[in-house]
Design a protein around this motif. Sequence first.
Motif, PDB file in Angstrom:
ATOM      1  N   ASN A  82      48.032  29.894  46.259  1.00  0.00           N
ATOM      2  CA  ASN A  82      47.915  28.996  45.317  1.00  0.00           C
ATOM      3  C   ASN A  82      46.930  28.125  45.384  1.00  0.00           C
ATOM      4  N   ASN A  83      45.568  28.917  45.188  1.00  0.00           N
ATOM      5  CA  ASN A  83      44.314  28.371  45.482  1.00  0.00           C
ATOM      6  C   ASN A  83      43.884  27.180  44.509  1.00  0.00           C
ATOM      7  N   SER A  84      43.067  26.380  44.714  1.00  0.00           N
ATOM      8  CA  SER A  84      42.318  25.367  43.510  1.00  0.00           C
ATOM      9  C   SER A  84      41.939  26.569  42.610  1.00  0.00           C
ATOM     10  N   ASP A  85      41.808  26.060  41.284  1.00  0.00           N
ATOM     11  CA  ASP A  85      41.241  26.874  40.434  1.00  0.00           C
ATOM     12  C   ASP A  85      39.739  27.091  40.714  1.00  0.00           C
ATOM     13  N   PHE A  86      39.354  28.450  40.189  1.00  0.00           N
ATOM     14  CA  PHE A  86      37.921  28.704  40.694  1.00  0.00           C
ATOM     15  C   PHE A  86      37.288  29.479  39.511  1.00  0.00           C
ATOM     16  N   THR A  87      36.037  29.447  39.671  1.00  0.00           N
ATOM     17  CA  THR A  87      34.992  30.390  38.855  1.00  0.00           C
ATOM     18  C   THR A  87      34.932  31.760  39.375  1.00  0.00           C
ATOM     19  N   PRO A  88      35.367  32.671  38.754  1.00  0.00           N
ATOM     20  CA  PRO A  88      34.953  34.087  39.544  1.00  0.00           C
ATOM     21  C   PRO A  88      33.456  34.381  39.683  1.00  0.00           C
ATOM     22  N   ASN A  89      33.275  35.045  40.876  1.00  0.00           N
ATOM     23  CA  ASN A  89      31.725  35.403  40.887  1.00  0.00           C
ATOM     24  C   ASN A  89      31.648  36.653  40.166  1.00  0.00           C
ATOM     25  N   THR A  90      30.340  37.424  40.301  1.00  0.00           N
ATOM     26  CA  THR A  90      30.356  38.547  39.502  1.00  0.00           C
ATOM     27  C   THR A  90      30.749  39.589  40.356  1.00  0.00           C
ATOM     28  N   TRP A  91      31.116  40.549  39.574  1.00  0.00           N
ATOM     29  CA  TRP A  91      31.669  41.509  40.294  1.00  0.00           C
ATOM     30  C   TRP A  91      30.823  42.798  40.788  1.00  0.00           C
ATOM     31  N   GLY A  92      29.765  42.567  40.604  1.00  0.00           N
ATOM     32  CA  GLY A  92      28.872  43.579  41.180  1.00  0.00           C
ATOM     33  C   GLY A  92      28.581  44.829  40.051  1.00  0.00           C
ATOM     34  N   THR A  93      28.165  46.031  40.398  1.00  0.00           N
ATOM     35  CA  THR A  93      27.796  47.065  39.720  1.00  0.00           C
ATOM     36  C   THR A  93      28.797  48.138  39.801  1.00  0.00           C
ATOM     37  N   TYR A  94      29.379  48.677  40.996  1.00  0.00           N
ATOM     38  CA  TYR A  94      30.234  49.643  41.161  1.00  0.00           C
ATOM     39  C   TYR A  94      31.676  49.091  41.676  1.00  0.00           C
ATOM     40  N   PHE A  95      32.664  49.735  41.220  1.00  0.00           N
ATOM     41  CA  PHE A  95      34.043  49.709  41.436  1.00  0.00           C
ATOM     42  C   PHE A  95      34.400  50.929  42.178  1.00  0.00           C
ATOM     43  N   GLU A  96      35.025  51.195  43.277  1.00  0.00           N
ATOM     44  CA  GLU A  96      35.161  52.254  44.087  1.00  0.00           C
ATOM     45  C   GLU A  96      36.885  52.252  44.266  1.00  0.00           C
ATOM     46  N   VAL A  97      37.375  53.524  44.292  1.00  0.00           N
ATOM     47  CA  VAL A  97      38.815  53.634  44.508  1.00  0.00           C
ATOM     48  C   VAL A  97      38.720  54.770  45.861  1.00  0.00           C
ATOM     49  N   GLY A  98      39.391  54.307  46.629  1.00  0.00           N
ATOM     50  CA  GLY A  98      39.730  55.275  48.039  1.00  0.00           C
ATOM     51  C   GLY A  98      38.556  55.093  49.083  1.00  0.00           C
ATOM     52  N   SER A  99      37.700  54.177  48.946  1.00  0.00           N
ATOM     53  CA  SER A  99      36.730  53.986  49.944  1.00  0.00           C
ATOM     54  C   SER A  99      35.948  52.694  49.877  1.00  0.00           C
ATOM     55  N   ALA A 100      35.359  52.169  50.788  1.00  0.00           N
ATOM     56  CA  ALA A 100      34.523  51.070  50.775  1.00  0.00           C
ATOM     57  C   ALA A 100      33.396  51.513  49.794  1.00  0.00           C
ATOM     58  N   THR A 101      32.388  50.577  49.153  1.00  0.00           N
ATOM     59  CA  THR A 101      31.545  50.951  48.413  1.00  0.00           C
ATOM     60  C   THR A 101      30.431  51.659  49.115  1.00  0.00           C
ATOM     61  N   ASN A 102      30.213  51.662  50.291  1.00  0.00           N
ATOM     62  CA  ASN A 102      29.579  52.398  50.790  1.00  0.00           C
ATOM     63  C   ASN A 102      29.837  53.865  51.474  1.00  0.00           C
ATOM     64  N   GLY A 103      30.934  54.006  51.029  1.00  0.00           N
ATOM     65  CA  GLY A 103      31.611  55.366  51.198  1.00  0.00           C
ATOM     66  C   GLY A 103      32.079  55.527  52.706  1.00  0.00           C
ATOM     67  N   THR A 104      32.290  54.714  53.320  1.00  0.00           N
ATOM     68  CA  THR A 104      32.988  54.454  54.596  1.00  0.00           C
ATOM     69  C   THR A 104      34.408  53.957  54.282  1.00  0.00           C
ATOM     70  N   VAL A 105      35.017  54.107  55.419  1.00  0.00           N
ATOM     71  CA  VAL A 105      36.468  53.423  55.622  1.00  0.00           C
ATOM     72  C   VAL A 105      37.373  54.020  54.389  1.00  0.00           C
ATOM     73  N   GLN A 106      37.300  55.246  54.340  1.00  0.00           N
ATOM     74  CA  GLN A 106      38.029  56.270  53.263  1.00  0.00           C
ATOM     75  C   GLN A 106      39.490  56.108  53.483  1.00  0.00           C
ATOM     76  N   LEU A 107      40.027  56.215  52.233  1.00  0.00           N
ATOM     77  CA  LEU A 107      41.658  56.209  52.174  1.00  0.00           C
ATOM     78  C   LEU A 107      42.319  56.995  52.993  1.00  0.00           C
ATOM     79  N   ASN A 108      41.786  58.462  53.019  1.00  0.00           N
ATOM     80  CA  ASN A 108      42.499  59.447  53.840  1.00  0.00           C
ATOM     81  C   ASN A 108      43.874  59.731  53.338  1.00  0.00           C
ATOM     82  N   GLY A 109      44.035  59.672  52.031  1.00  0.00           N
ATOM     83  CA  GLY A 109      45.384  59.770  51.299  1.00  0.00           C
ATOM     84  C   GLY A 109      45.274  60.051  49.766  1.00  0.00           C
ATOM     85  N   ILE A 110      46.321  59.804  49.119  1.00  0.00           N
ATOM     86  CA  ILE A 110      46.383  60.324  47.767  1.00  0.00           C
ATOM     87  C   ILE A 110      46.602  59.109  46.971  1.00  0.00           C
ATOM     88  N   CYS A 111      45.951  58.801  46.108  1.00  0.00           N
ATOM     89  CA  CYS A 111      45.967  57.856  45.063  1.00  0.00           C
ATOM     90  C   CYS A 111      46.443  58.484  43.724  1.00  0.00           C
TER      91      CYS A 111
END
Length: 134
Positions: A82-111
């Motif tokens: 329960n935060n105070s209301d906020f203005t969302p920041n920009t989301w950036g250009t990419y949305f990654e599934v299964g790893s961090a955006t730089n390709g590291t810390v991968q899921l090592n599993g199945i989505c």
Amino acid sequence: SFANDGVERYLLDNDGASQGRFIRKHTTGTVLFATMVDGTPSKSTTTTNLVNTSYVMTLAGQSTNNPNQQNFLNGIQEGTDNNSDFTPNTWGTYFEVGSATNGTVQLNGICKNIAIHNRKNTSSEVLAEATLLK
């Protein structure tokens, strides 16, 4: 699911730098946590995930009205923020599934299934979807 393997794992990440939104596991635990604001982890799930067990993880969020963030595991709510209301920041250009955006810390599993909605689902909608996806 994640064992306490000492490795950070990402399910979802975006390249919003300090404004990152993500769902991930810390290096020293088995619970998942998510954030919507400024890259700061907010609420964690409370269930200790079991090895070789599948789960449906849901993050439901909104920038106005409380709760601002709800985490669900298998359709059951496990933490609100329960935060105070906020203005969302920009989301950036990419949305990654299964790893961090730089390709590291991968899921090592199945989505198995991924669903993205353009609004915050109600608790009953989250439970219904989790039942379908499980």
